[in-house]
Write a protein that holds these residues in place. Structure first.
Motif, PDB file in Angstrom:
ATOM      1  N   LEU A 118       3.849  -3.628  -3.096  1.00  0.00           N
ATOM      2  CA  LEU A 118       4.767  -2.989  -2.146  1.00  0.00           C
ATOM      3  C   LEU A 118       4.015  -2.013  -1.242  1.00  0.00           C
ATOM      4  O   LEU A 118       4.254  -1.961  -0.036  1.00  0.00           O
ATOM      5  CB  LEU A 118       5.867  -2.243  -2.908  1.00  0.00           C
ATOM      6  CG  LEU A 118       7.196  -2.961  -3.120  1.00  0.00           C
ATOM      7  CD1 LEU A 118       8.120  -2.125  -3.988  1.00  0.00           C
ATOM      8  CD2 LEU A 118       7.860  -3.269  -1.788  1.00  0.00           C
ATOM      9  N   GLU A 119       3.122  -1.249  -1.837  1.00  0.00           N
ATOM     10  CA  GLU A 119       2.348  -0.275  -1.061  1.00  0.00           C
ATOM     11  C   GLU A 119       1.522  -0.969   0.018  1.00  0.00           C
ATOM     12  O   GLU A 119       1.469  -0.501   1.164  1.00  0.00           O
ATOM     13  CB  GLU A 119       1.420   0.518  -1.990  1.00  0.00           C
ATOM     14  CG  GLU A 119       2.155   1.503  -2.879  1.00  0.00           C
ATOM     15  CD  GLU A 119       1.233   2.173  -3.886  1.00  0.00           C
ATOM     16  OE1 GLU A 119       1.526   3.298  -4.315  1.00  0.00           O
ATOM     17  OE2 GLU A 119       0.211   1.542  -4.255  1.00  0.00           O
ATOM     18  N   LYS A 120       0.891  -2.079  -0.335  1.00  0.00           N
ATOM     19  CA  LYS A 120       0.060  -2.799   0.633  1.00  0.00           C
ATOM     20  C   LYS A 120       0.900  -3.339   1.788  1.00  0.00           C
ATOM     21  O   LYS A 120       0.511  -3.257   2.955  1.00  0.00           O
ATOM     22  CB  LYS A 120      -0.681  -3.934  -0.062  1.00  0.00           C
ATOM     23  CG  LYS A 120      -1.792  -3.449  -0.973  1.00  0.00           C
ATOM     24  CD  LYS A 120      -2.469  -4.623  -1.674  1.00  0.00           C
ATOM     25  CE  LYS A 120      -3.595  -4.135  -2.578  1.00  0.00           C
ATOM     26  NZ  LYS A 120      -4.240  -5.267  -3.304  1.00  0.00           N
ATOM     27  N   ILE A 121       2.069  -3.893   1.447  1.00  0.00           N
ATOM     28  CA  ILE A 121       2.947  -4.442   2.488  1.00  0.00           C
ATOM     29  C   ILE A 121       3.444  -3.333   3.399  1.00  0.00           C
ATOM     30  O   ILE A 121       3.438  -3.455   4.625  1.00  0.00           O
ATOM     31  CB  ILE A 121       4.138  -5.187   1.849  1.00  0.00           C
ATOM     32  CG1 ILE A 121       3.640  -6.398   1.060  1.00  0.00           C
ATOM     33  CG2 ILE A 121       5.131  -5.630   2.919  1.00  0.00           C
ATOM     34  CD1 ILE A 121       4.700  -7.048   0.197  1.00  0.00           C
ATOM     35  N   ILE A 122       3.864  -2.219   2.807  1.00  0.00           N
ATOM     36  CA  ILE A 122       4.382  -1.092   3.586  1.00  0.00           C
ATOM     37  C   ILE A 122       3.283  -0.492   4.458  1.00  0.00           C
ATOM     38  O   ILE A 122       3.487  -0.215   5.648  1.00  0.00           O
ATOM     39  CB  ILE A 122       4.986  -0.018   2.661  1.00  0.00           C
ATOM     40  CG1 ILE A 122       6.264  -0.553   2.012  1.00  0.00           C
ATOM     41  CG2 ILE A 122       5.283   1.272   3.429  1.00  0.00           C
ATOM     42  CD1 ILE A 122       6.807   0.324   0.906  1.00  0.00           C
ATOM     43  N   ASN A 123       2.111  -0.287   3.880  1.00  0.00           N
ATOM     44  CA  ASN A 123       1.000   0.286   4.642  1.00  0.00           C
ATOM     45  C   ASN A 123       0.625  -0.613   5.824  1.00  0.00           C
ATOM     46  O   ASN A 123       0.300  -0.130   6.920  1.00  0.00           O
ATOM     47  CB  ASN A 123      -0.223   0.488   3.737  1.00  0.00           C
ATOM     48  CG  ASN A 123      -0.014   1.606   2.744  1.00  0.00           C
ATOM     49  OD1 ASN A 123       0.843   2.477   2.938  1.00  0.00           O
ATOM     50  ND2 ASN A 123      -0.769   1.593   1.655  1.00  0.00           N
ATOM     51  N   ASN A 124       0.680  -1.907   5.605  1.00  0.00           N
ATOM     52  CA  ASN A 124       0.398  -2.849   6.693  1.00  0.00           C
ATOM     53  C   ASN A 124       1.425  -2.722   7.810  1.00  0.00           C
ATOM     54  O   ASN A 124       1.081  -2.744   9.005  1.00  0.00           O
ATOM     55  CB  ASN A 124       0.378  -4.273   6.148  1.00  0.00           C
ATOM     56  CG  ASN A 124       0.120  -5.286   7.240  1.00  0.00           C
ATOM     57  OD1 ASN A 124      -0.926  -5.270   7.870  1.00  0.00           O
ATOM     58  ND2 ASN A 124       1.079  -6.174   7.482  1.00  0.00           N
ATOM     59  N   GLU A 125       2.693  -2.567   7.445  1.00  0.00           N
ATOM     60  CA  GLU A 125       3.754  -2.403   8.447  1.00  0.00           C
ATOM     61  C   GLU A 125       3.592  -1.089   9.194  1.00  0.00           C
ATOM     62  O   GLU A 125       3.839  -1.007  10.400  1.00  0.00           O
ATOM     63  CB  GLU A 125       5.128  -2.467   7.780  1.00  0.00           C
ATOM     64  CG  GLU A 125       5.513  -3.846   7.263  1.00  0.00           C
ATOM     65  CD  GLU A 125       5.589  -4.879   8.364  1.00  0.00           C
ATOM     66  OE1 GLU A 125       6.145  -4.566   9.442  1.00  0.00           O
ATOM     67  OE2 GLU A 125       5.073  -6.007   8.167  1.00  0.00           O
TER      68      GLU A 125
END
Length: 358
Positions: A347-354
């Motif tokens: 989740l952190e990786k997806i959010i950080n990418n966004e």
């Protein structure tokens, strides 16, 4: 004690999972740098593409419903991932064969074990910490420390194998060329008057379709709480009901209890308590929670008989079906669907990418 074959099988599964997450994030993070390449890959996926005909009527991708787009994406992803997994296994097997040849080893299992140990940087302290943090794990519980070490050490050693495979992907040693990587459809979700936390203009919006009796939804709940506390004003969280009425008889009554708590501005207190008590949902639990969070019981009970509340929940369920949801929890992160409980790190990786995109 688990067999070596089981342990190595577990290692390979972990590698494949890591690759899927890593590749998704890496591709997304390089959208801007590789726009030309992505556009080339998208030529097979453009809205002008004709998928087929029925009654001499051509059907284009742009004409698909939301549910049809999601279904097609899932099938195309399975094909892409199958090819990627085959390439990954062959690459990994080639590393082991080369290691066997250079070290004059004839037993492949022994060679793989030695190869992993050679490339691992895991310390005994890290193994002990992992065992302590996962002491309730069924595979570790009740075993001696030596038995736990024998299970955990190979698992953590597999991180080295992950790194090697990830590097191979970055360096182009593993590359899918037979098919283009399908682009996840980005869907505009109608939030309506669904309960939400966080600012409406947050950079990242997470919409969850869930069932209060679903054990996987309950497992996801504390992870979402950590994410909201971590990102604060950067993330908005929206909750929508998707009761799996075929297998969860208390899903709708629980959703009704939450909606009626919302009428008294206590939605999130009820929401949290329902997930905490997902194994013992029922009339007694709803009333007990209602009293504990300070609801007016007469109003709460009257609300639960209101047909409009029932209709709202059924409407959300039907809406989820039109989106192609077939399991819970179902998350939409800035419009992209993810099914199942997502690990916090993912989740952190997806959010950080966004957040980088914005």
């Amino acid at each position: 004690m688990l067999s070596r074959k089981f342990i190595f099988g577990l290692i390979f599964i972990v590698i494949i999972i890591f690759i899927s997450v890593f590749l998704y994030i890496n591709i997304s993070n390089n959208d801007a740098k590789n726009s030309t390449s992505i556009q080339d890959n998208s030529k097979m996926l453009t809205s002008t593409d004709i998928l087929g005909k029925y009654n001499n009527i051509s059907l284009k991708r742009s004409e698909l419903t939301t549910q049809e787009r999601q279904t097609l994406f899932e099938v195309e992803s399975q094909t892409y991932n199958a090819i990627e997994n085959i390439l990954t296994k062959r690459y990994y097997d080639s590393l082991i064969k080369d290691f066997m040849k250079s070290n004059n080893i004839t037993n492949s299992e022994i060679a793989e074990q030695m190869f992993i140990q050679k490339n691992s940087t895991v310390t005994n302290e890290q193994v002990k910490k992992f065992i302590k943090e996962n002491s309730e794990n069924p595979q570790l519980k009740g075993k001696t420390f030596e038995q736990q070490m024998a299970i955990v050490k190979p698992y953590l050693d597999s991180q080295a194998a992950k790194f090697l495979v990830a590097q191979a992907i970055l360096n182009g040693k593993i590359e899918v060329s037979g098919v283009s990587k399908p682009l996840a459809p980005k869907i505009s979700i109608d939030i309506g008057n669904s309960p939400s936390r966080g600012p409406a203009n947050a950079q990242v919006t997470i919409i969850e379709f869930a069932d209060f009796q679903c054990p996987f939804c309950a497992k996801a709940h504390p992870i979402i709480e950590e994410i909201l506390n971590q990102y604060k004003e950067k993330v908005r969280f929206v909750f929508k009901n998707y009761p799996l009425i075929e297998i969860h008889p208390e899903a709708i009554p629980a959703a009704i209890a939450a909606e009626c708590a919302n009428k008294q501005e206590k939605y999130w207190q009820m929401h949290d308590s329902l997930f905490e008590n997902h194994r013992k949902l029922g009339e007694e639990t709803y009333v007990k929670i209602a009293k504990s969070i300070g609801l007016k019981i007469d109003e709460f009970n009257k609300c639960r008989k209101d047909q409009q509340i029932h209709d709202k929940i059924n409407a959300e369920r039907k809406y989820g079906q039109t989106l192609g949801i077939n399991a819970t929890p179902a998350f939409y992160i800035n419009g992209v669907q993810f099914i199942g409980t997502l690990p916090k790190i993912e989740l952190e990786k997806i959010i950080n990418n966004e957040l980088v995109k914005h």
